[in-house]
Write a protein that holds these residues in place. Structure first.
Motif, short mmCIF file in Angstrom:
data_model
loop_
_atom_site.label_atom_id
_atom_site.label_comp_id
_atom_site.label_asym_id
_atom_site.label_seq_id
_atom_site.Cartn_x
_atom_site.Cartn_y
_atom_site.Cartn_z
N ASP A 60 -6.17 2.04 -4.57
CA ASP A 60 -5.41 3.29 -4.43
C ASP A 60 -3.93 2.99 -4.22
N VAL A 61 -3.12 4.01 -4.46
CA VAL A 61 -1.68 3.92 -4.22
C VAL A 61 -1.27 5.09 -3.33
N THR B 219 8.55 -13.35 9.99
CA THR B 219 9.81 -12.90 9.39
C THR B 219 9.78 -11.44 8.95
N SER B 220 8.68 -10.75 9.15
CA SER B 220 8.59 -9.34 8.74
C SER B 220 9.13 -8.45 9.84
N ARG B 221 10.14 -7.71 9.54
CA ARG B 221 10.84 -6.89 10.53
C ARG B 221 10.94 -5.44 10.05
N PRO B 222 11.23 -4.50 10.95
CA PRO B 222 11.43 -3.11 10.52
C PRO B 222 12.53 -3.03 9.47
N LEU B 223 12.33 -2.14 8.51
CA LEU B 223 13.25 -1.98 7.39
C LEU B 223 13.67 -0.51 7.31
N MET B 224 14.98 -0.26 7.38
CA MET B 224 15.49 1.10 7.30
C MET B 224 16.02 1.36 5.89
N ILE B 225 15.62 2.50 5.31
CA ILE B 225 16.00 2.81 3.93
C ILE B 225 16.50 4.25 3.86
N ASP B 226 17.12 4.58 2.75
CA ASP B 226 17.60 5.96 2.53
C ASP B 226 16.42 6.92 2.46
N ALA B 227 16.60 8.10 3.06
CA ALA B 227 15.51 9.07 3.11
C ALA B 227 15.14 9.62 1.74
N GLY B 228 16.00 9.45 0.75
CA GLY B 228 15.69 9.91 -0.59
C GLY B 228 14.86 8.93 -1.39
N SER B 229 14.49 7.81 -0.80
CA SER B 229 13.73 6.78 -1.51
C SER B 229 12.28 7.21 -1.70
N GLU B 230 11.67 6.66 -2.74
CA GLU B 230 10.22 6.84 -2.95
C GLU B 230 9.53 5.55 -2.54
N ILE B 231 8.54 5.68 -1.67
CA ILE B 231 7.79 4.55 -1.15
C ILE B 231 6.41 4.55 -1.79
N ARG B 232 6.02 3.41 -2.34
CA ARG B 232 4.69 3.27 -2.93
C ARG B 232 4.00 2.08 -2.28
N ILE B 233 2.84 2.33 -1.72
CA ILE B 233 2.06 1.30 -1.05
C ILE B 233 0.76 1.13 -1.84
N ALA B 234 0.61 -0.03 -2.46
CA ALA B 234 -0.57 -0.30 -3.28
C ALA B 234 -1.61 -1.02 -2.43
N ILE B 235 -2.78 -0.42 -2.29
CA ILE B 235 -3.86 -0.99 -1.49
C ILE B 235 -4.52 -2.12 -2.27
N SER B 236 -4.60 -3.29 -1.67
CA SER B 236 -5.13 -4.46 -2.37
C SER B 236 -6.63 -4.32 -2.65
N ASP B 237 -7.08 -5.00 -3.67
CA ASP B 237 -8.51 -5.06 -3.97
C ASP B 237 -9.25 -6.04 -3.07
N ASN B 238 -8.52 -6.74 -2.19
CA ASN B 238 -9.13 -7.78 -1.37
C ASN B 238 -9.58 -7.29 0.00
N ASN B 239 -9.37 -5.99 0.29
CA ASN B 239 -9.76 -5.48 1.60
C ASN B 239 -11.28 -5.32 1.69
N ASP B 240 -11.86 -5.83 2.80
CA ASP B 240 -13.31 -5.70 2.98
C ASP B 240 -13.71 -4.26 3.29
N LEU B 241 -12.86 -3.57 4.05
CA LEU B 241 -13.10 -2.17 4.39
C LEU B 241 -11.88 -1.35 3.98
N PRO B 242 -12.07 -0.10 3.56
CA PRO B 242 -10.93 0.70 3.08
C PRO B 242 -10.00 1.09 4.22
N PRO B 243 -8.68 0.87 4.07
CA PRO B 243 -7.72 1.33 5.07
C PRO B 243 -7.70 2.86 5.14
N HIS B 244 -7.14 3.37 6.23
CA HIS B 244 -6.99 4.81 6.43
C HIS B 244 -5.51 5.16 6.46
#
Length: 299
Positions: free
Chosen positions: A261-262, A221-246
């Motif tokens: 990290d955020v 059910t996860s699909r592309p999401l279009m938002i206003d360009a003035g929005s602030e996006i915050r992606i919080a990296i989970s503590d459950n990752n075995d290796l750090p994302p890039h």
């Protein structure tokens, strides 16, 4: 002498390409013939060494950005992406000469020189204003990394083949948590690049919007999401990752995260002013570059 709309012209190009050097030399001779003032990126100096050629000035990109009233970029779309990130702060128009593959952004072909450039310099052009993204990586509420992107900012697993876990917030509102191969945060310019390969929509460059495209999410059910360009996006990296994302910006700059990290992504305050010949047609570019069907009855 001809009168042009632009007279102080900076020239940037991709290193390590004989075809790029050939086009740079053509610009060098043409500029001398027309009495134009050209400054070339100082990184090109060794590639363009030629004692019999007209003498030209070489300057740093910063000096060119402050001085020029037009910047010509010779190379592929990747070359223009790098130039856009370097030059956006100066808000000088860019004109691309294609020496790459697709040529979505660098749309003047070498065989059309110098006529196409002369028409643009004479004022026969259209201008597109495109926005960029800025990304900050926060660790314990302190900035530990920054990047800019004209196409996209991508959160991904790096060299490992495993899903990563993160939370998405938009304008301080929780959107979802996700396990996937990552997330592409794309401008309209980048919508025909990596985001398109991941199933994202094609966005016209005039749209003031950002699209978020999940990469192989562990849900149907996860699909592309279009938002206003003035929005602030915050992606919080989970503590459950075995290796750090890039985090990659335009696939040209990279940051390594740590769990907790955020990643904060916003529209950059400066816009890129991209020039095209006056007969430029975005839909024709999509049709030819993406293999869309031609008019019914056309051969």
């Amino acid at each position: 002498m001809e009168t042009f709309s632009f007279n102080k012209i900076g020239v940037l190009g991709r290193l390590g390409s004989d075809s790029v050097v050939s086009t740079l030399q053509r610009l060098r001779h043409w500029g001398a013939e027309k009495g134009l003032t050209l400054q070339f990126d100082s990184e090109l100096q060794s590639s363009m060494a030629n004692g019999s050629a007209p003498v030209v000035a070489f300057s740093s990109r910063q000096a060119i950005g402050e001085w020029a009233d037009l910047i010509i970029v010779v190379g592929g779309d990747g070359t223009l992406l790098g130039a856009a990130r370097d030059m956006a702060r100066y808000e000088k128009p860019l004109l691309g000469i294609n020496r790459g593959r697709l040529g979505f952004l660098t749309d003047i072909m070498p065989q059309d020189l110098p006529g196409a450039v002369e028409r643009v310099l004479s004022g026969d052009y259209v201008m597109e204003n495109r926005f960029l993204l800025e990304a900050q990586l926060l660790r314990n509420n302190e900035v530990v990394g920054e990047a800019m992107a004209m196409n996209d900012v991508v959160l991904h697993p790096g060299q490992s083949i495993r899903m990563i876990e993160f939370e998405l917030h938009i304008d301080n509102q929780f959107v979802y948590s996700q396990r996937s191969d990552g997330l592409i945060v794309s401008t309209p310019t980048g919508s025909t690049a990596y985001a398109l390969s991941a199933g994202g929509p094609i966005m016209h460059p005039s749209l003031d919007a950002i699209v978020l495209v999940p990469m192989f999410p562990h849900t149907l059910t996860s699909r592309p999401l279009m938002i206003d360009a003035g929005s602030e996006i915050r992606i919080a990296i989970s503590d459950n990752n075995d290796l750090p994302p890039h985090v990659s910006s335009d696939a040209q700059s990279h940051m390594e995260t740590r769990n907790g990290d955020v990643l904060v992504i916003r529209r950059h305050p400066h816009r890129l002013h991209l020039l095209h010949p006056s007969d430029h047609n975005y839909y024709e570019t999509c049709r030819t570059k993406l293999g869309w069907g031609s008019r019914l009855g056309d051969d």
